[in-house]
Write an enzyme that holds these catalytic residues in place. Structure first.
Site, PDB file in Angstrom:
ATOM      1  N   SER A 118       9.569 106.797  23.179  1.00  0.00           N
ATOM      2  CA  SER A 118      10.438 105.646  22.908  1.00  0.00           C
ATOM      3  C   SER A 118       9.694 104.378  23.271  1.00  0.00           C
ATOM      4  CB  SER A 118      11.721 105.734  23.742  1.00  0.00           C
ATOM      5  OG  SER A 118      12.478 104.540  23.645  1.00  0.00           O
ATOM      6  N   TYR A 166      16.265 107.289  31.754  1.00  0.00           N
ATOM      7  CA  TYR A 166      15.817 107.577  30.389  1.00  0.00           C
ATOM      8  C   TYR A 166      14.420 107.016  30.149  1.00  0.00           C
ATOM      9  CZ  TYR A 166      15.886 107.421  25.225  1.00  0.00           C
ATOM     10  OH  TYR A 166      15.596 107.565  23.895  1.00  0.00           O
TER      11      TYR A 166
END
Length: 296
Positions: free
Chosen positions: A189, A202
């Site tokens: 990401s 995350y």
């Protein structure tokens, strides 16, 4: 001679104008309640047998990026194993799209934060199809809090188990069954490089995925197995209304140069490329699909 039609990337997906009408969802979210609907390439992706007769395992293949990848892989000629948590309706729709493309699909539900489930996914995939050519570690858990004090041990642990441990467990189980020419694609990401504070666990896992990818790529090069990662920017999936505050969902993706979130269909070609022979000299790399937000 047919004309080549180009598309303006700024208008390829919906923008918040001024806001998305999306309502909050409970975790893990569902495609049926997305407003506007996400585009997985149902009406646009055209395959050309780049993955003919291969077998792909995709975690989180029920919705979002995972569904778009499952659809694209199937239209490129691959059979697909769709692993998912408990979103049965979404999973059946992904299965339908794979079968509509003329390929076989296997659904496996369950929690990949448990080692036994990760090993079961690989074992069932190999038992059903006799091979594993492509592995996509896509499923993720994303807790959101405003301060570090609010994150619980269980939330941090679940993020690590779902996003990092599961990747390790599945790779460890799958690699002995993969032959030279196989490919592993992990989903990182932009959060690995540009972390948003309220996504701390995350973002941490996504940084770990980048490092894991680069290390495993070096380890498996001698076996002829390539390992790469795709790093999405903001992408319109059920994870967004299921985890982010409502005010952030309404303007999601507006902070990119494209001024909109990506659609899952716009991610799928990167996965096809990394899974195919066209990327045979690429390993240990991270491909950003971020709408213009640069990776360092």
């Amino acid at each position: 001679m047919a004309k080549t039609v180009t598309e303006d990337p700024r208008t390829k997906g919906p923008k918040p104008e001024p806001e998305f009408p999306q309502k909050p969802q409970s975790e893990p979210g569902t495609e049926a309640e997305m407003t506007p609907k996400a585009d997985h390439g149902e009406g646009s992706y055209r395959g050309s047998d780049r993955l003919k007769d291969r077998v792909a395992v995709i975690t989180g293949g029920d919705s979002g990026i995972g569904r778009a990848v499952a659809l694209a892989f199937a239209r490129e000629g691959a059979d697909v194993v769709i692993a998912y948590l408990n979103e049965h309706e979404d999973a059946r729709e992904s299965e339908r799209l794979v079968k509509e493309a003329g390929r076989r699909a296997l659904l496996i539900d369950g929690d990949i934060s448990e080692r036994g489930k990760c090993e079961e996914i690989v074992e069932r995939a190999f038992r059903e199809f006799g091979r594993i050519d492509v592995l996509v570690n896509n499923a993720a858990y994303q807790p959101v809090k405003e301060s570090i004090a609010e994150f619980t041990d269980d939330e941090f642990d679940r993020a690590m188990k779902t996003n990092v441990y599961a990747m390790f467990w599945i790779c460890r189980s799958a690699v002995p069954r993969m032959k030279p020419g196989s490919a592993i694609i992990n989903v990182a990401s932009i959060q690995a490089y540009e972390p948003t504070p309220n996504l701390l666990p995350y973002s941490t896992t996504k940084g770990a995925i980048v490092t894991f990818t680069k290390g495993l790529a070096k380890m498996l090069a001698k076996e002829g197995i390539r390992v790469n990662a795709v790093a999405p920017g903001p992408v319109w999936t059920p994870l967004i209304p299921a985890t982010l505050p409502a005010e952030k969902v309404k303007t999601f993706g507006s902070n990119t140069p494209m001024e909109r979130p990506g659609q899952p269909a716009e991610l799928a070609p990167a996965f096809v490329f990394l899974a195919s022979n066209e990327s045979s000299y690429i390993t240990g790399e991270v491909i950003g699909v971020t709408g213009g937000r640069p990776l360092p």
